[in-house]
Design an enzyme around this catalytic site. Structure first.
Site, PDB file in Angstrom:
ATOM      1  N   PRO A 152       0.830  -1.205   0.000  1.00 57.59           N
ATOM      2  CA  PRO A 152       0.000   0.000   0.000  1.00 57.59           C
ATOM      3  C   PRO A 152       0.865   1.256   0.000  1.00 57.59           C
ATOM      4  O   PRO A 152       1.815   1.360   0.778  1.00 57.59           O
ATOM      5  CB  PRO A 152      -0.788  -0.104   1.312  1.00 57.59           C
ATOM      6  CG  PRO A 152      -0.711  -1.542   1.707  1.00 57.59           C
ATOM      7  CD  PRO A 152       0.608  -2.024   1.202  1.00 57.59           C
ATOM      8  N   CYS A 179       3.527   3.268   9.674  1.00 57.10           N
ATOM      9  CA  CYS A 179       3.670   4.503   8.897  1.00 57.10           C
ATOM     10  C   CYS A 179       4.417   5.571   9.688  1.00 57.10           C
ATOM     11  O   CYS A 179       4.041   5.891  10.819  1.00 57.10           O
ATOM     12  CB  CYS A 179       2.298   5.021   8.482  1.00 57.10           C
ATOM     13  SG  CYS A 179       2.390   6.542   7.504  1.00 57.10           S
ATOM     14  N   ASP A 187      14.002  -2.367   0.892  1.00 56.34           N
ATOM     15  CA  ASP A 187      15.168  -2.458  -0.005  1.00 56.34           C
ATOM     16  C   ASP A 187      15.045  -3.590  -1.028  1.00 56.34           C
ATOM     17  O   ASP A 187      16.046  -4.198  -1.413  1.00 56.34           O
ATOM     18  CB  ASP A 187      16.474  -2.619   0.787  1.00 56.34           C
ATOM     19  CG  ASP A 187      16.840  -1.362   1.565  1.00 56.34           C
ATOM     20  OD1 ASP A 187      16.189  -0.319   1.347  1.00 56.34           O
ATOM     21  OD2 ASP A 187      17.774  -1.419   2.392  1.00 56.34           O
ATOM     22  N   ALA A 216       7.348  -2.134  -2.681  1.00 59.00           N
ATOM     23  CA  ALA A 216       6.854  -0.770  -2.561  1.00 59.00           C
ATOM     24  C   ALA A 216       7.457   0.142  -3.612  1.00 59.00           C
ATOM     25  O   ALA A 216       6.954   0.262  -4.728  1.00 59.00           O
ATOM     26  CB  ALA A 216       7.111  -0.253  -1.144  1.00 59.00           C
ATOM     27  N   ARG A 217       8.579   0.795  -3.276  1.00 62.96           N
ATOM     28  CA  ARG A 217       9.109   1.834  -4.157  1.00 62.96           C
ATOM     29  C   ARG A 217       9.510   1.309  -5.536  1.00 62.96           C
ATOM     30  O   ARG A 217       9.390   2.025  -6.533  1.00 62.96           O
ATOM     31  CB  ARG A 217      10.280   2.545  -3.468  1.00 62.96           C
ATOM     32  CG  ARG A 217       9.808   3.519  -2.393  1.00 62.96           C
ATOM     33  CD  ARG A 217      10.949   4.226  -1.707  1.00 62.96           C
ATOM     34  NE  ARG A 217      11.676   3.338  -0.814  1.00 62.96           N
ATOM     35  CZ  ARG A 217      12.755   3.695  -0.120  1.00 62.96           C
ATOM     36  NH1 ARG A 217      13.247   4.917  -0.263  1.00 62.96           N
ATOM     37  NH2 ARG A 217      13.346   2.850   0.699  1.00 62.96           N
TER      38      ARG A 217
END
Length: 323
Positions: free
Chosen positions: A13, A98, A200, A222-223
């Site tokens: 998310p 978060c 990572d 994620a990224r």
């Protein structure tokens, strides 16, 4: 196994990134499981229209989860019950990691890692409110000198959580420094429920290294996905022992981006600022895209952005415009 999938690649998310259209593109390119943007439990309980819009799945999206954040057990229980009844996701994920200052000030997200007892109350309230699997995503702790993850995740397991995800950074770190995969390995050894690793995971070599170093049950991406939702295919190839295909070139990213924009348009008008951020993320690090990103920043409206992308698509593949 998680939801019947061996070592799934999960689209993590991400606020203002993983809307339903984005998730549909990621699924098309190999994401095994998707999850909504993080949504406020209080927003849902208060009937906030945007919050409810964010938890709606793309047609046919499955396995699909809704991620909630909140620090009040009663509000969380109500939100979980309503989402279970009205949305019927495959699982509900609780965000306990978060690092956003706004979220921390609301005593939610990573704030709960400061108080394992309160975190336990929120988790148990969620589990007791639904028959749908409840999962937990968190970080190592508030800071390096306060690693509370083992206590909080033990509480999650005791409360009945189906699995947990650990991002190998502290709340204090935010997204800086390196992720500590040894913490993920420690959690795998400590718990009986599956543990998903996060942090990572930038390319095919990374998921293989994390698998071998931690024996985790899956991966939150994620990224890497934020900048290239086609990344899931080479990640799976690497996990399967195959030679991964090379990173997406400009042409592949433009194709994925066009699909995303077409699908996003069916969900309603996307604010220009959000549209530009999504577009530039897709094109980040793509060879030959630097000038295109600069031009997009200067586009006056959504139509201007689409026109620039169409020109770039035709320049890259002239046959794309031939019927």
């Amino acid at each position: 196994m998680i939801l019947g999938i061996d070592r799934p690649l999960v689209l993590s998310p991400m606020v203002d990134v993983t809307d339903a259209a984005f998730r549909s593109v990621a699924s098309q390119w190999g994401a095994d499981i998707t999850c909504s943007e993080m949504v406020s439990a209080a927003g849902l309980v208060n009937g906030n229209k945007k919050s409810w819009r964010l938890v709606q799945p793309w047609p046919g999206e499955s396995p699909y989860g809704v991620q909630l954040m909140g620090g009040d057990p009663d509000i969380m229980a109500h939100a979980v019950a309503w989402v279970s009844e009205l949305v019927k996701p495959d699982f509900i994920d609780l965000n306990l990691g978060c690092p956003s200052p706004n979220i921390l000030r609301s005593c939610a997200g990573g704030f709960l890692l400061r108080d394992p007892a309160k975190a336990s109350e929120v988790i148990r309230a969620a589990v007791d409110a639904t028959e749908i699997p409840v999962t937990v995503k968190m970080r190592i702790g508030p800071s390096a000198d306060r690693p509370t993850f083992l206590d909080v995740e033990q509480a999650a397991q005791d409360a009945g959580a189906a699995w947990c995800t650990l991002h190998g950074r502290t709340v204090e770190q935010g997204y800086s420094g390196d992720a500590d995969w040894t913490a993920i390995a420690s959690l795998v050894d400590h718990l009986d429920i599956p543990v998903i690793g996060n942090g990572d995971l930038r390319g095919p070599d990374d998921v293989v290294r994390m698998r071998d170093a931690t024996e985790c049950a899956g991966f939150f991406i994620a990224r890497a996905a934020m900048h290239d939702p086609t990344v899931f295919r080479p990640l799976r190839q690497a996990l399967d022992g195959e030679a991964p295909e090379p990173p997406a070139d400009l042409g592949k990213r433009l194709s994925a981006l066009t699909t995303y924009l077409d699908r996003a348009a069916t969900l309603g008008e996307v604010p220009l600022a959000v549209l530009k951020r999504q577009v530039t993320r897709f094109l980040s690090a793509a060879p030959g895209a630097k000038k295109l990103r600069a031009a997009i920043h200067g586009a006056p409206d959504a139509a201007g952005v689409r026109a620039l992308l169409e020109i770039a698509r035709l320049d890259h593949d002239p046959s794309a415009g031939v019927e």
